[in-house]
Design a protein around this motif. Structure first.
Motif, short mmCIF file in Angstrom:
data_model
loop_
_atom_site.label_atom_id
_atom_site.label_comp_id
_atom_site.label_asym_id
_atom_site.label_seq_id
_atom_site.Cartn_x
_atom_site.Cartn_y
_atom_site.Cartn_z
N UNK A 503 54.47 33.36 39.27
CA UNK A 503 54.57 34.82 39.27
C UNK A 503 55.29 35.29 40.52
N UNK A 504 55.82 36.49 40.46
CA UNK A 504 56.42 37.06 41.65
C UNK A 504 55.31 37.53 42.59
N UNK A 505 54.34 38.27 42.03
CA UNK A 505 53.33 38.84 42.94
C UNK A 505 52.10 39.31 42.20
N UNK A 506 51.03 39.45 42.99
CA UNK A 506 49.78 40.02 42.52
C UNK A 506 49.35 41.09 43.50
N UNK A 507 48.96 42.23 42.98
CA UNK A 507 48.43 43.29 43.83
C UNK A 507 47.03 43.63 43.35
N UNK A 508 46.09 43.67 44.29
CA UNK A 508 44.75 44.13 43.90
C UNK A 508 44.24 45.07 44.98
N UNK A 509 43.87 46.27 44.57
CA UNK A 509 43.30 47.18 45.56
C UNK A 509 42.04 47.82 45.00
N UNK A 510 41.08 48.02 45.91
CA UNK A 510 39.78 48.60 45.52
C UNK A 510 39.14 47.81 44.40
N UNK A 511 39.27 46.49 44.47
CA UNK A 511 38.59 45.62 43.51
C UNK A 511 37.43 44.93 44.23
N UNK A 512 36.93 43.83 43.70
CA UNK A 512 35.77 43.18 44.31
C UNK A 512 36.12 41.89 45.02
N UNK A 513 37.34 41.76 45.39
CA UNK A 513 37.78 40.53 46.05
C UNK A 513 37.30 40.53 47.49
N UNK A 514 36.80 39.40 47.96
CA UNK A 514 36.31 39.36 49.33
C UNK A 514 37.26 38.61 50.24
N UNK A 515 37.01 38.80 51.52
CA UNK A 515 37.80 38.13 52.55
C UNK A 515 37.74 36.61 52.36
N UNK A 516 36.55 36.14 52.08
CA UNK A 516 36.36 34.70 51.88
C UNK A 516 37.20 34.19 50.73
N UNK A 517 37.18 34.94 49.65
CA UNK A 517 37.94 34.53 48.49
C UNK A 517 39.41 34.41 48.81
N UNK A 518 39.91 35.35 49.59
CA UNK A 518 41.32 35.31 49.97
C UNK A 518 41.62 34.13 50.86
N UNK A 519 40.70 33.83 51.74
CA UNK A 519 40.90 32.66 52.59
C UNK A 519 40.99 31.40 51.77
#
Lengths: 575, 312
Positions: A503-519
């Motif tokens: 994919x080119x990109x994913x944008x998620x805002x004001x969802x339930x994703x956490x800092x840990x998940x991103x790490x």
């Protein structure tokens, strides 16, 4: 095919129309890679941070037309903080060093400075076309630089940019020797332009085919210009207020009458209803009409115009046209392919004269409809079903119900079935934007049926991670996924990490994703940039207070060969 | 027993209101509406259902009349206020729906064309239905009333409209608002300053301008060829070129007594921000007021370089 001389291979490649085809052939073998890269004339960079500018221009030194896109789409709606990035400078500088033959530059959602424009103007002697869409950071001084130095300029197209207006003199910088203009669009310039300079410029541009004026241009100036450009195909008017004498309008009507090639009309700034009849003689030949900046025209003005536009293929209007007006469109414009109905009132609590009825009417009258952007205040599953039946050719379908999470206006049910019908029947659907009350079910339908889907926009929808997973697993051609205010968390984010490479990109805002998940994502996928934007507190403070389980405000994930970017501001953390 | 019937008063915006009128103003339909349960209940439920936050319809339906029951006032509004009240005639101020009791007297709405007995039965039935529906609607509305605050909170980036588009509309809205406030000012001005001369007009204009004008006055000097002294006008006082022209005529030409009380022999020009001399009337009025630094009324003979005779 290695025994063909390179010139022959190059010639064969010249028949490949799309970038992706050319990208594919360059993977075959080294020889083909070389032939392809040296003969590539047009380069498209969908995400300016996906590749280092130097690398792109070194690979394609003979590029003539470069297109670069910057900020993510949701930046249009102020969801991306200012100073996020998307700078044009590195691209123009790199091209200036390595691609002297550059002729065309197209940029979208990028930050362009006057210095960048100055460099651009001075670096490419054969420069012909500059197209800036939704960009910012420059002023009319930068335009003056382009005007004065680009001797062969054919196209200056400024669409919806935020331009700092430093006065009308920029237009006078086009030298008398500049006679090559084919397309000039300065509708987004806020201030006045020197009408004498404009008239003279038009007078010495015999090839002018597209001209879009800004709000300051008077009816009289427009008339004088049109007298010089009988071959104009696309016109954006100046203001058409009612401050003028009837005589002015009569003169305008008579020059418009001579514009037999005029197919596309826009502008209508401050248009007064009394100007509308003067446009009638043109209507029968129009294929494109943009009335979406004319809130002063009401339903009856609009329908009188539109009912005469029998050849119309593209129509942009405001919702003042109302359902009744859309019925008139449906009966008159049988060739309609693209329709955009914008809200005239931006408040969610406001009233829109347009409902599902208008859309159903359009779908039954305009069977060729393939592209839709529709703002309304209510929708029903039934209507969406009917629309899907009537118009199976949708490529772009964007529906915005003004109130978030609004259910079916008749049954109170979610709109899952309605959108499900759309994706089921419209097999060629490439872009979808949804709204209203939606559960995980709609995502199940999308994952199952929307096989050609490339871009999906989600807002206030879904119940659980399963929703997003349906999409991630089912939509094989998905390139851009943008989500806001939906209950998708780490489970969905990490459920199919390999997908992000396709994919080119994913944008998620004001969802339930956490800092840990991103790490976790960042550590699993080194070829992705995982950008986190938290505005409330500095990110380090956040970590101290809440630990890794704090939610991330905004997440932007994209594949890249360039590694972490070095121009990120403080509020962006790249993992 | 004849019960005076006052026709239902309906103040409404387009939409359901129209429908209500057409239904309720006809005597026969009126009766039917009352006497059968479901349409009325449906109607009330529909009204209650319409009270969802995004609607700005405002319907006020008074089922007025004599009798001490069922003066029903339905206010269906926007997200500000949603309430369905039952009250006696003239008790519009009550916020609490009073308890409905089985009426023993005919309703105010009753038609004289039906017999009393039937009327009473129908009335009782209707009252019960109305009460039930109304209370239901009231409770619906109480629920809905709880909901609006959430819907009212502005959501960033919603609806998804490009900021460019929004900024264009802000400009146009400002134009409309300024025009409206200028209309207001113009109205005040006309009231205050009857046929008196320029000074009084300017004075009253100044006071009203002080009250209602947008940021800062924009007084510009006005000079006229041949006039001994200059004047000043506040451009924000005028909603368009026509008004400005009339004001200038009143100021200069009437005192000149040159026959016609208009400026046809003159060209009205202005000096803009760059110092250039421009003909008045080319750009939208709002843009003109923003860039005009000085006005000059010059003789037509001097103004030949400035273009068309399209303007008088």
């Amino acid at each position: 095919m290695t025994y063909f001389p390179e010139e022959v291979v190059e010639h064969i490649f010249s028949f490949l129309p799309s970038h992706s085809d050319r990208n594919t052939v360059s993977l075959v073998c080294k020889v083909w890679y070389e032939v392809e890269r040296l003969s590539r004339r047009s380069v498209f960079v969908g995400n300016c941070y996906a590749i280092r500018p130097e690398r792109a221009v070194l690979r394609f030194p003979n590029v003539r037309a470069l297109t670069v896109k910057g900020k993510p789409h949701f930046a249009d709606f102020n969801l991306v903080p200012p100073d996020w990035g998307g700078y044009a400078g590195p691209w123009i500088e790199a091209a200036a060093r390595s691609c002297a033959g550059l002729e065309e530059l197209r940029m979208k959602r990028m930050v362009v400075s006057d210095e960048n424009l100055e460099l651009l103007a001075r670096s490419f002697p054969r420069f012909k076309a500059l197209v800036l869409i939704s960009c910012e950071g420059f002023s009319t001084d930068g335009l003056a630089a382009i005007a004065s130095h680009c001797k062969l300029l054919r196209e200056l197209d400024l669409q919806e940019n935020d331009v700092d207006d430093r006065g009308p003199r920029w237009l006078s910088f086009f030298p008398d020797s500049c006679t090559s203009l084919v397309s000039l669009n300065f509708a987004c310039i806020k201030g006045e332009v020197n009408s004498g300079a404009l008239e003279r410029l038009v007078a010495r541009s015999p090839n002018l085919r597209s001209l879009r004026l800004n709000r300051s241009v008077s009816v009289d100036t427009l008339t004088k210009i049109l007298a010089r450009t009988p071959n104009l195909e696309d016109l954006g008017t100046g203001n058409l207020t009612d401050e003028f004498q009837h005589e002015s309008y009569a003169k305008l009507a008579s020059v418009l009458d001579k514009c037999k090639m005029l197919k596309s009309l826009s502008g209508f700034w401050d248009a007064s209803p009394s100007c509308v009849p003067f446009i009638y003689p043109l209507c029968h030949q129009l294929t494109g009409l943009n009335l979406s900046y004319a809130p002063t025209l009401d339903y009856s003005d609009l329908t009188k115009m539109v009912s005469r536009c029998v050849k119309l293929q593209r129509l942009w209007v405001l919702d003042c046209i109302s359902d009744k007006g859309l019925q008139v469109v449906a009966t008159s414009c049988k060739d309609l392919q693209e329709l955009r109905v914008f809200p005239s009132d931006f408040y969610v609590a406001g009233y829109s004269a347009v409902t599902e009825e208008g859309l159903v009417a359009i779908s039954s009258g305009c069977r060729k409809l393939s592209s839709l952007l529709y703002f309304c205040h209510q929708m029903t599953n039934d209507a969406l079903n009917t629309v899907a039946e009537n118009c199976p050719n949708f490529i772009r379908f964007r529906l915005c119900i003004l109130e978030p999470k609004k259910p079916d206006a008749m049954t109170g049910q979610p709109l899952d079935e309605g959108f499900g019908a759309i994706v089921r029947k419209c097999k060629g659907l490439r872009r979808l934007s949804m709204s209203g009350l939606l559960t995980d079910k709609v995502f199940m339908y999308i994952g199952e049926y929307a096989k050609q889907l490339e871009m999906l926009s989600i807002a206030f929808a879904g119940d659980s991670d399963k929703g997003m997973m349906h999409v991630m697993n089912g939509c094989k051609h998905l390139r851009k996924l943008e989500i806001r205010d939906s209950p998708f968390g780490d489970g969905a984010l990490l459920g199919n990490v390999a997908k992000y490479e396709t994919m080119r990109s994913l944008w998620m805002s004001s969802c339930n994703v956490t800092f840990k998940g991103c790490q976790v994502l960042a550590s699993m996928m080194p070829m992705l940039n995982v950008e986190i934007m938290n505005e409330l507190v500095g990110s380090s403070e956040m970590e101290e207070n809440h630990g890794d389980h704090s939610k991330v405000d905004k997440l932007y994930v994209y594949r890249t060969t360039a590694g972490a970017r070095d121009d990120a501001p403080n509020f962006v953390k790249i993992l | 027993m004849h019960v005076p019937v006052s026709p239902p008063l309906l103040g409404f915006l387009p939409g359901c209101g129209c429908l209500l009128t057409s239904v309720l103003s006809s005597p026969i339909k009126h009766t039917q509406l009352i006497s059968s349960h479901s349409p009325f209940r449906d109607l009330l439920e529909k009204l209650a259902a319409i009270t969802v936050p995004e609607q700005t319809h405002r319907q006020v339906t008074y089922f007025g009349g004599g009798g001490h029951v069922d003066n029903m006032e339905t206010v269906v509004g926007d997200l500000m206020a949603t309430e369905l009240r039952l009250g006696l005639p003239g008790t519009a101020g009550d916020s609490q729906p009073p308890q409905m009791r089985a009426p023993s007297t005919p309703r105010g709405k009753k038609r004289t064309c039906t017999t009393d007995a039937v009327a009473e039965d129908a009335a009782a039935a209707a009252a019960a239905a109305a009460a039930a529906a109304a209370e239901e609607a009231a409770s619906n509305n109480r629920d809905v009333e709880a909901a609006p605050p959430a819907a009212k909170a502005p959501v960033v980036g919603w609806p998804p409209v490009r900021s460019y588009r929004k900024s264009c509309f802000v400009q146009q809205a400002a134009t409309t608002n300024t025009k409206q406030s200028k209309q207001q000012l113009a109205a005040n001005k006309e009231e205050a300053a009857a046929p008196s001369g320029g000074n009084t007009m300017a004075a009253s204009a100044a006071t009203t301008a002080g009250a209602a004008a947008a940021a800062g006055g924009s007084f510009v000097k006005v000079s006229m060829d041949g006039a001994p002294y200059l004047r000043k006008v506040d451009l924000r006082m005028y909603k368009g070129y026509r008004e400005l022209r009339e004001a200038l005529e009143a100021m200069f030409v009437s005192s000149n007594n040159s026959g016609g009380a208009n400026l046809s022999e003159f060209a009205v020009t202005y000096q803009d921000k760059d110092g250039d001399l421009m003909l008045v009337g080319d750009v939208p009025f709002e843009m003109f007021t923003g860039t005009c630094k000085k006005l000059r009324i010059m003789k037509r003979s001097e103004a030949t370089g400035l273009g068309g005779s399209a303007r008088q």
